[in-house]
Design a protein around this motif. Structure first.
Motif, PDB file in Angstrom:
ATOM      1  N   CYS A 223       0.863  -1.183   0.000  1.00 65.61           N
ATOM      2  CA  CYS A 223       0.000   0.000   0.000  1.00 65.61           C
ATOM      3  C   CYS A 223       0.902   1.236   0.000  1.00 65.61           C
ATOM      4  O   CYS A 223       1.803   1.339   0.819  1.00 65.61           O
ATOM      5  CB  CYS A 223      -0.884  -0.020   1.248  1.00 65.61           C
ATOM      6  SG  CYS A 223      -1.777   1.525   1.503  1.00 65.61           S
TER       7      CYS A 223
ATOM      8  N   CYS B 287       0.190   3.231   3.719  1.00 68.43           N
ATOM      9  CA  CYS B 287       0.590   2.706   5.032  1.00 68.43           C
ATOM     10  C   CYS B 287       1.641   1.599   4.924  1.00 68.43           C
ATOM     11  O   CYS B 287       2.075   1.073   5.953  1.00 68.43           O
ATOM     12  CB  CYS B 287      -0.628   2.212   5.803  1.00 68.43           C
ATOM     13  SG  CYS B 287      -1.401   0.757   5.089  1.00 68.43           S
TER      14      CYS B 287
ATOM     15  N   VAL C 149       1.491  -1.428   4.199  1.00 68.20           N
ATOM     16  CA  VAL C 149       1.098  -2.798   4.527  1.00 68.20           C
ATOM     17  C   VAL C 149       1.121  -3.629   3.229  1.00 68.20           C
ATOM     18  O   VAL C 149       0.869  -3.103   2.144  1.00 68.20           O
ATOM     19  CB  VAL C 149      -0.289  -2.826   5.229  1.00 68.20           C
ATOM     20  CG1 VAL C 149      -1.422  -2.633   4.244  1.00 68.20           C
ATOM     21  CG2 VAL C 149      -0.486  -4.123   5.995  1.00 68.20           C
TER      22      VAL C 149
ATOM     23  N   CYS D  21      -6.921  -0.642   0.195  1.00 68.22           N
ATOM     24  CA  CYS D  21      -6.175  -1.192   1.328  1.00 68.22           C
ATOM     25  C   CYS D  21      -7.144  -1.515   2.470  1.00 68.22           C
ATOM     26  O   CYS D  21      -7.917  -0.653   2.874  1.00 68.22           O
ATOM     27  CB  CYS D  21      -5.117  -0.199   1.785  1.00 68.22           C
ATOM     28  SG  CYS D  21      -4.273  -0.701   3.292  1.00 68.22           S
TER      29      CYS D  21
ATOM     30  N   CYS E 225      -5.966   0.965   5.780  1.00 70.13           N
ATOM     31  CA  CYS E 225      -6.171   2.421   5.810  1.00 70.13           C
ATOM     32  C   CYS E 225      -7.239   2.880   4.815  1.00 70.13           C
ATOM     33  O   CYS E 225      -7.527   4.064   4.728  1.00 70.13           O
ATOM     34  CB  CYS E 225      -4.853   3.142   5.545  1.00 70.13           C
ATOM     35  SG  CYS E 225      -4.230   2.914   3.868  1.00 70.13           S
TER      36      CYS E 225
HETATM   37 ZN   LIG Z   1      -2.870   1.079   3.499  1.00 65.69          ZN
END
Ligand SMILES: [Zn+2]
Length: 133
Positions: free
Chosen positions: A100, A103, A105, A120, A123
């Motif tokens: 992502c 963030c 991730v 995502c 977030c």
């Molecule tokens: Zn994210």
């Protein structure tokens, strides 16, 4: 005899996971010492055994517990990384991994060629991913 040993071990650290890890390391070194730098391997093996025995009979329990905690953290981290790597290898035919942009991730996406919009789950940022193959 058993009573004497028990008395001797009173207040001493004893065995833990790091002790077992050191024994495993000893046998790994023993295995490789047949082909690779036998003098160095024998020296390392001696060092490992001396350290393992020292730790077992040590009376500084707090420091030994701290060493074991560090060892467990490192080993568990390696296990976690290994599991993730194995999952990624298993997923090669059907999934693709993308980060992502917001963030960082890691998302596990279906392997569909082309550009896709995805969101995502952490977030809720929508972004475009490009999957080549
Ligand atoms: Zn994210």
């Amino acid at each position: 005899m058993k009573q004497r040993f028990r008395q001797f071990m009173q207040g001493r650290y004893g065995l833990d996971q790091l002790y077992v890890g050191m024994l495993v390391l000893y046998f790994i070194l023993l295995f490789f010492s047949r082909w690779f730098m036998p003098e160095l391997m024998t020296g390392l093996m001696t060092l490992v055994i001396i350290l393992a025995v020292f730790r077992m009979f040590s009376k500084n329990i707090v420091v030994r517990q701290r060493e074991n905690a560090v060892y467990l953290r490192v080993v568990n981290g390696m296990k976690h990384t290994g599991k993730k790597l194995l999952q990624r290898i298993k997923d090669i035919p059907t999934k693709r991994y993308r980060k992502c942009p917001n963030c960082a991730v890691t998302l596990r996406l279906p392997r569909k060629r082309g550009r896709h919009k995805t969101t995502c789950p952490k977030c809720h940022t929508s972004f475009e991913v490009k999957i080549r193959m």
